[in-house]
Write an enzyme that holds these catalytic residues in place. Sequence first.
Site, PDB file in Angstrom:
ATOM      1  N   CYS A  25     -16.834 -11.390  -3.412  1.00 14.49           N
ATOM      2  CA  CYS A  25     -17.752 -11.900  -4.429  1.00 14.49           C
ATOM      3  C   CYS A  25     -18.088 -10.839  -5.453  1.00 14.49           C
ATOM      4  O   CYS A  25     -18.439  -9.720  -5.103  1.00 14.49           O
ATOM      5  CB  CYS A  25     -19.078 -12.309  -3.804  1.00 14.49           C
ATOM      6  SG  CYS A  25     -18.916 -13.560  -2.580  1.00 14.49           S
TER       7      CYS A  25
ATOM      8  N   CYS B 213     -17.499 -13.383 -18.655  1.00 20.40           N
ATOM      9  CA  CYS B 213     -18.711 -14.191 -18.456  1.00 20.40           C
ATOM     10  C   CYS B 213     -19.781 -13.714 -19.420  1.00 20.40           C
ATOM     11  O   CYS B 213     -19.890 -12.521 -19.705  1.00 20.40           O
ATOM     12  CB  CYS B 213     -19.206 -14.041 -17.019  1.00 20.40           C
ATOM     13  SG  CYS B 213     -20.639 -15.068 -16.657  1.00 20.40           S
TER      14      CYS B 213
HETATM   15  N1  SAH Z   1     -21.128 -17.362 -12.166  1.00 23.99           N
HETATM   16  C1  SAH Z   1     -21.346 -18.081 -10.978  1.00 23.99           C
HETATM   17  C2  SAH Z   1     -20.145 -18.129 -10.058  1.00 23.99           C
HETATM   18  C3  SAH Z   1     -19.326 -16.877  -9.906  1.00 23.99           C
HETATM   19  S1  SAH Z   1     -20.052 -15.493  -9.104  1.00 23.99           S
HETATM   20  C4  SAH Z   1     -22.543 -17.543 -10.248  1.00 23.99           C
HETATM   21  O1  SAH Z   1     -23.031 -16.478 -10.606  1.00 23.99           O
HETATM   22  O2  SAH Z   1     -22.999 -18.231  -9.336  1.00 23.99           O
HETATM   23  C5  SAH Z   1     -19.956 -15.913  -7.373  1.00 23.99           C
HETATM   24  C6  SAH Z   1     -21.023 -15.233  -6.520  1.00 23.99           C
HETATM   25  O3  SAH Z   1     -20.759 -13.832  -6.374  1.00 23.99           O
HETATM   26  C7  SAH Z   1     -22.419 -15.358  -7.102  1.00 23.99           C
HETATM   27  O4  SAH Z   1     -23.335 -15.774  -6.123  1.00 23.99           O
HETATM   28  C8  SAH Z   1     -22.669 -13.937  -7.542  1.00 23.99           C
HETATM   29  O5  SAH Z   1     -24.025 -13.694  -7.650  1.00 23.99           O
HETATM   30  C9  SAH Z   1     -21.980 -13.134  -6.478  1.00 23.99           C
HETATM   31  N2  SAH Z   1     -21.788 -11.723  -6.822  1.00 23.99           N
HETATM   32  C10 SAH Z   1     -21.694 -11.179  -8.054  1.00 23.99           C
HETATM   33  N3  SAH Z   1     -21.545  -9.835  -7.971  1.00 23.99           N
HETATM   34  C11 SAH Z   1     -21.543  -9.523  -6.662  1.00 23.99           C
HETATM   35  C12 SAH Z   1     -21.407  -8.302  -5.941  1.00 23.99           C
HETATM   36  N4  SAH Z   1     -21.216  -7.130  -6.548  1.00 23.99           N
HETATM   37  N5  SAH Z   1     -21.453  -8.360  -4.593  1.00 23.99           N
HETATM   38  C13 SAH Z   1     -21.589  -9.547  -3.960  1.00 23.99           C
HETATM   39  N6  SAH Z   1     -21.718 -10.720  -4.579  1.00 23.99           N
HETATM   40  C14 SAH Z   1     -21.694 -10.713  -5.924  1.00 23.99           C
HETATM   41 FE1  SF4 Z   2     -21.354 -14.324 -14.563  1.00 24.81          FE
HETATM   42 FE2  SF4 Z   2     -21.775 -15.153 -12.033  1.00 24.81          FE
HETATM   43 FE3  SF4 Z   2     -21.055 -12.580 -12.588  1.00 24.81          FE
HETATM   44 FE4  SF4 Z   2     -23.483 -13.436 -13.241  1.00 24.81          FE
HETATM   45  S1  SF4 Z   2     -22.645 -13.279 -11.162  1.00 24.81           S
HETATM   46  S2  SF4 Z   2     -22.115 -12.228 -14.561  1.00 24.81           S
HETATM   47  S3  SF4 Z   2     -23.061 -15.547 -13.821  1.00 24.81           S
HETATM   48  S4  SF4 Z   2     -19.835 -14.412 -12.914  1.00 24.81           S
END
Ligand code: SAH
Ligand code: SF4
Length: 353
Positions: free
Chosen positions: A345, A121
């Site tokens: 997530c 990403c």
């Molecule tokens: N790039 C898109 C979709 C993929 S991420 C986006 O950011 O919306 C899916 C979800 O997981 C997003 O809401 C993101 O913020 C969340 N996420 C990322 N890292 C995380 C973590 N370490 N713990 C919990 N959620 C996380």
């Molecule tokens: Fe990419 Fe979504 Fe991860 Fe942010 S949270 S780095 S937009 S996958």
Amino acid sequence: MLKPSILDYTQRELQDLFKPAFRAKQIYNWIYQQHAESFEAMENIPKKLRSELAQNYTLSPLEIVQEQKSSDGSIKYLFRLGDGHTVESVLLKMKEAEYDEKGTLIHHAKYTICVSSQVGCKVGCAFCLTAKGGFIRNLSAGEIVGQVLEIKKRNNIASNRRVNIVYMGMGEPLDNLDNLAKAIRIFSDENGLSISPKRQTVSTSGISSKIKKLGEMDLGVQLAISLHAVDDELRQRLIPMNKAYNIASIIEAVKAFPVNTRKRVMFEYLVIKDVNDDVKSAKKLIKLLEGIKSKVNLIYFNPYPGTPFQRPEPERVRAFQEYLLERGVLCTIRESKGIDISAACGQLREQEL
Ligand code: SAH
Ligand code: SF4
């Protein structure tokens, strides 16, 4: 040169390639409804066309190379793509309560598949493990569609059994808008997987200009915004892209987004200990969402080795939720599924094979 995959094509495109036009419908039926394992198995298609298809196309652009089951029932899949890169997807099983025609309450499994849209990403969020590997490339429409098809096959999920799709795996879906839009269309084809756009949720870190574009396409998908912070200074630290697309621009794009009358825009709020878990933030959040048919989804930050951030205290998360609920804002706390297998997530990433 890699052969193109047949999963990259809409039924319309296949109609233009193969005459008579009903061949496209037959091919779709074999792939998505009969779960055919080869072009050779497509019996009602003339032998000559079958071998032409086999010569020029692959049936699937990816294969499952690893499978990990979580104690909560969710399963994480590692897929290898044609060029050797890998992406992850997660099958989530939840119980759904429904009344049958006699009014009896029945429970059945509801399947949700969390798909990836890119290898890596570009957005580079400070809290996300996917971001650590940088950006490699976009997935094609067929590589997005193939994740769902292969997971359905592997789990013997009946072809007519509808599943939900969330674009919440690896990657920023709106950074790959053309292929995303195509995948949404292929998924929803009634001769194919028949997954209505209403059952597909696009989650974005907030590329305002692309939210507008997606809205203009009027595909009928659900929208989820990864908001995570209510003031630009903090949001910029968490999501560097906020510099170009600030909170106000995101809210404006959401207000212009066409939403199914029964649905709401989902705002995801990653709760991080001592960073954004205070009631003052909850208060600001309510103000931001004024005038939007919204639902807030609180997500516990899932830690991983090397991250400076911490998982919040459950009491703080509940207090945040209650503050919103008491003031009429719908708010749920997302159960973190698959933590034990790093499928939750933000825990998906490319892997060495
Ligand atoms: N790039 C898109 C979709 C993929 S991420 C986006 O950011 O919306 C899916 C979800 O997981 C997003 O809401 C993101 O913020 C969340 N996420 C990322 N890292 C995380 C973590 N370490 N713990 C919990 N959620 C996380
Ligand atoms: Fe990419 Fe979504 Fe991860 Fe942010 S949270 S780095 S937009 S996958």
